[in-house]
Design a protein around this motif. Structure first.
Motif, PDB file in Angstrom:
ATOM      1  N   VAL A   1     -13.657   1.637  -4.315  1.00 37.25           N
ATOM      2  CA  VAL A   1     -13.058   1.761  -2.748  1.00 37.25           C
ATOM      3  C   VAL A   1     -11.761   1.134  -2.734  1.00 37.25           C
ATOM      4  O   VAL A   1     -11.210   0.419  -3.336  1.00 37.25           O
ATOM      5  N   THR A   2     -10.892   1.963  -2.125  1.00 37.65           N
ATOM      6  CA  THR A   2      -9.450   1.791  -2.102  1.00 37.65           C
ATOM      7  C   THR A   2      -8.892   1.507  -0.734  1.00 37.65           C
ATOM      8  O   THR A   2      -9.257   2.333   0.412  1.00 37.65           O
ATOM      9  N   THR A   3      -8.413   0.354  -0.144  1.00 41.46           N
ATOM     10  CA  THR A   3      -8.067   0.095   1.075  1.00 41.46           C
ATOM     11  C   THR A   3      -6.448  -0.053   0.982  1.00 41.46           C
ATOM     12  O   THR A   3      -5.771   0.118   0.137  1.00 41.46           O
ATOM     13  N   ILE A   4      -5.703  -0.144   2.161  1.00 43.53           N
ATOM     14  CA  ILE A   4      -4.604  -0.223   2.291  1.00 43.53           C
ATOM     15  C   ILE A   4      -3.774  -1.394   1.670  1.00 43.53           C
ATOM     16  O   ILE A   4      -2.887  -1.081   1.124  1.00 43.53           O
ATOM     17  N   GLU A   5      -4.734  -2.593   1.178  1.00 46.81           N
ATOM     18  CA  GLU A   5      -4.218  -3.381   0.689  1.00 46.81           C
ATOM     19  C   GLU A   5      -4.069  -3.163  -0.975  1.00 46.81           C
ATOM     20  O   GLU A   5      -3.386  -3.696  -1.617  1.00 46.81           O
ATOM     21  N   GLY A   6      -4.525  -2.206  -1.385  1.00 46.16           N
ATOM     22  CA  GLY A   6      -4.550  -1.661  -2.785  1.00 46.16           C
ATOM     23  C   GLY A   6      -3.583  -0.731  -3.224  1.00 46.16           C
ATOM     24  O   GLY A   6      -3.665  -0.251  -4.123  1.00 46.16           O
TER      25      GLY A   6
ATOM     26  N   ASN B   1       5.634  -6.382  -4.627  1.00 46.82           N
ATOM     27  CA  ASN B   1       6.441  -6.515  -3.626  1.00 46.82           C
ATOM     28  C   ASN B   1       7.042  -4.948  -3.254  1.00 46.82           C
ATOM     29  O   ASN B   1       7.627  -4.802  -2.393  1.00 46.82           O
ATOM     30  N   THR B   2       6.543  -3.997  -4.009  1.00 45.50           N
ATOM     31  CA  THR B   2       7.161  -2.476  -3.875  1.00 45.50           C
ATOM     32  C   THR B   2       6.009  -1.927  -3.198  1.00 45.50           C
ATOM     33  O   THR B   2       4.980  -1.720  -3.510  1.00 45.50           O
ATOM     34  N   LEU B   3       6.377  -1.401  -2.046  1.00 49.18           N
ATOM     35  CA  LEU B   3       5.620  -0.572  -1.468  1.00 49.18           C
ATOM     36  C   LEU B   3       5.285   0.858  -1.992  1.00 49.18           C
ATOM     37  O   LEU B   3       6.086   1.258  -2.714  1.00 49.18           O
ATOM     38  N   HIS B   4       4.036   1.122  -1.716  1.00 48.71           N
ATOM     39  CA  HIS B   4       3.866   2.675  -2.070  1.00 48.71           C
ATOM     40  C   HIS B   4       4.558   3.727  -1.438  1.00 48.71           C
ATOM     41  O   HIS B   4       5.138   3.400  -0.427  1.00 48.71           O
ATOM     42  N   PRO B   5       5.041   4.670  -2.045  1.00 49.83           N
ATOM     43  CA  PRO B   5       6.018   5.693  -1.313  1.00 49.83           C
ATOM     44  C   PRO B   5       5.676   6.132   0.198  1.00 49.83           C
ATOM     45  O   PRO B   5       6.429   6.254   0.830  1.00 49.83           O
ATOM     46  N   MET B   6       4.260   6.221   0.248  1.00 48.51           N
ATOM     47  CA  MET B   6       3.775   6.832   1.601  1.00 48.51           C
ATOM     48  C   MET B   6       3.988   5.622   2.560  1.00 48.51           C
ATOM     49  O   MET B   6       4.296   5.707   3.512  1.00 48.51           O
ATOM     50  N   GLN B   7       3.715   4.294   2.116  1.00 48.01           N
ATOM     51  CA  GLN B   7       3.946   3.255   2.891  1.00 48.01           C
ATOM     52  C   GLN B   7       5.543   3.061   3.329  1.00 48.01           C
ATOM     53  O   GLN B   7       6.068   2.824   4.401  1.00 48.01           O
TER      54      GLN B   7
END
Lengths: 264, 158
Positions: B72-77, B82-88
């Motif tokens: 399971v992957t949630t937004i926390e994953g 401290n580097t946001l995912h490119p989509m975030q």
């Protein structure tokens, strides 16, 4: 929802055994209808038998002109299947427009058919294509499967294994959808088969059914003008906040005409 | 009570839960991963979208026990330190949110869109694909912009 005993059998036999042992057991496929229903306490089974662990209910196989789809195959998998796209593009399109992407990743063909929601998409295709429902007890003809609102020809302890469709000469599904839920306000599946034109209508009445008057007209003359002349009975149509009975009767003809255009 | 085992954001977890526990309840209440939201609780709004074995699902309409053995992957994953995912990051750069309640579900759905449709997305595709996610603030315009920009950024990631 109320609590229940949870079972996850690995085979069809074990699933049926678990259901027979339970005082008020229910099979669950993708759960897209079942879980909301249980949350609303419209259903409170003593035992929930999850079909998600049964491999024999999965997969799509082709034999000549017949395509057989396992009951636990998701809408997303049907929509993405190269075999379905090749033999029955109208069915792939139907599957790809059920609900939304996340719902399509969980919802299954077997669950949809067994539930027989009056506004579900698959029943229209099963009826129009004269599909065969393969169950743990034998075969049920698509024409005889849907018996009433949320009711089917399945026995209490009978499980859908797969659904077999035969490739038609041409087919199209036209849906006038509820913009929020994507359920069919009216959906018409038209198939040109060796036995002539067959039409399955969903959303319009309490249970999906064949459009006999439309079939008769289209078998005489396959044109939108022929559909114009058909008189649709209004009294059996659903009426709710989304559409009146008169409007639904009108939509059945419009959706049929769009399907005729697509099959020309 | 049944025992459930799964991997959440790469970490194995095991817990005893009531069978009726929804996946979203399990994530929020047992694991304290409250980034996944509950909006409508009737599988309409998409605030609870997470990925199960790489596919988007509405965590309010799945039992925790159904995710047995799953990843399971949630937004926390998504973020790395401290580097946001490119989509975030794209949602931040394009102001793709106002109140933020729908955002975790929007981002998880956006990633599913990219997985299936690639990095070059036209507006019509994004709007159609977002049909299961409801936002009551933005009018979707900047969300669509964010998804397209995020998809592109994911493609050009070194």
């Amino acid at each position: 929802m109320y609590d229940f005993n949870y079972h996850k059998p690995g085979s069809v036999d074990d699933a049926i055994k678990a259901l027979r042992k339970a005082s008020d057991g229910k099979f669950v496929a993708g759960g897209m209808t079942m879980l909301p229903t249980m949350k609303h306490r419209l259903a409170s089974p003593s035992d929930v038998i999850d079909l998600g662990g049964i491999k024999e209910l999965l997969g799509i196989t082709v034999k000549g002109d017949t395509i057989t789809i396992g009951a636990m195959t998701t809408h997303a998998a049907v929509a993405a299947s190269k075999d379905v796209q090749r033999l029955l593009p109208a069915l792939a399109k139907l599957a790809g427009n059920i609900g939304d992407p996340a719902v399509r990743n969980r919802g299954t063909i077997g669950g949809s058919i067994a539930n027989n929601d009056p506004a579900a998409d698959y029943p229209a295709a099963v009826i129009a294509l004269g599909a065969t429902i393969n169950t743990s007890k034998g075969e049920i003809d698509g024409d005889e499967f849907f018996t009433g609102m949320f009711e089917t020809a399945l026995a209490e302890d009978e499980l859908i294994i797969s659904v077999s469709f035969t490739k038609p000469k041409a087919a199209a599904y036209m849906k006038f959808e509820n913009p929020a839920s994507r359920y069919a306000i009216v959906g018409v599946f038209l198939a040109k088969t060796n036995d002539g034109v067959r039409i399955g209508i969903t959303g319009a009445t309490p249970c999906a059914h064949r459009g006999m008057r439309l079939e008769e007209a289209l078998n005489k003359e396959f044109s939108t003008a022929a559909v114009d002349k058909v008189i649709m009975p209004v009294d059996k149509m659903n009426a709710d906040i989304h559409a009146s009975a008169e409007y639904r009767a009108h939509l059945v003809k419009v959706m049929t005409q769009r399907a005729v255009e697509a099959c020309k | 009570m049944p025992t459930v085992k799964m991997k959440v954001n790469g970490k194995p977890v095991t817990a005893e839960v009531e069978a009726r526990t929804l996946l979203v309840q399990f994530l929020r209440e047992n694991l304290r991963l409250t980034g996944t939201h509950v909006g409508c609780d009737t599988s309409q709004c998409g605030a609870c979208v997470v990925h199960v074995n790489g596919k988007s699902v509405k965590a309010c309409s799945m039992l925790a026990v159904m995710a047995e053995g799953c990843e399971v992957t949630t937004i926390e994953g998504l973020a790395t330190g401290n580097t946001l995912h490119p989509m975030q990051q794209a949602f931040m750069d394009n102001h793709g949110l106002q109140c933020g309640f729908c955002t975790p579900g929007m981002v998880m759905t956006a990633l599913d869109i990219v997985n299936r449709n690639g990095n070059e997305l036209d507006e019509a595709t994004v709007r159609k694909e977002l049909e299961g996610n409801i936002c009551r603030c933005t009018g979707y315009h900047n969300i669509v912009k964010s998804v397209r920009a995020g998809a592109k950024a994911m493609g050009s990631k070194p």
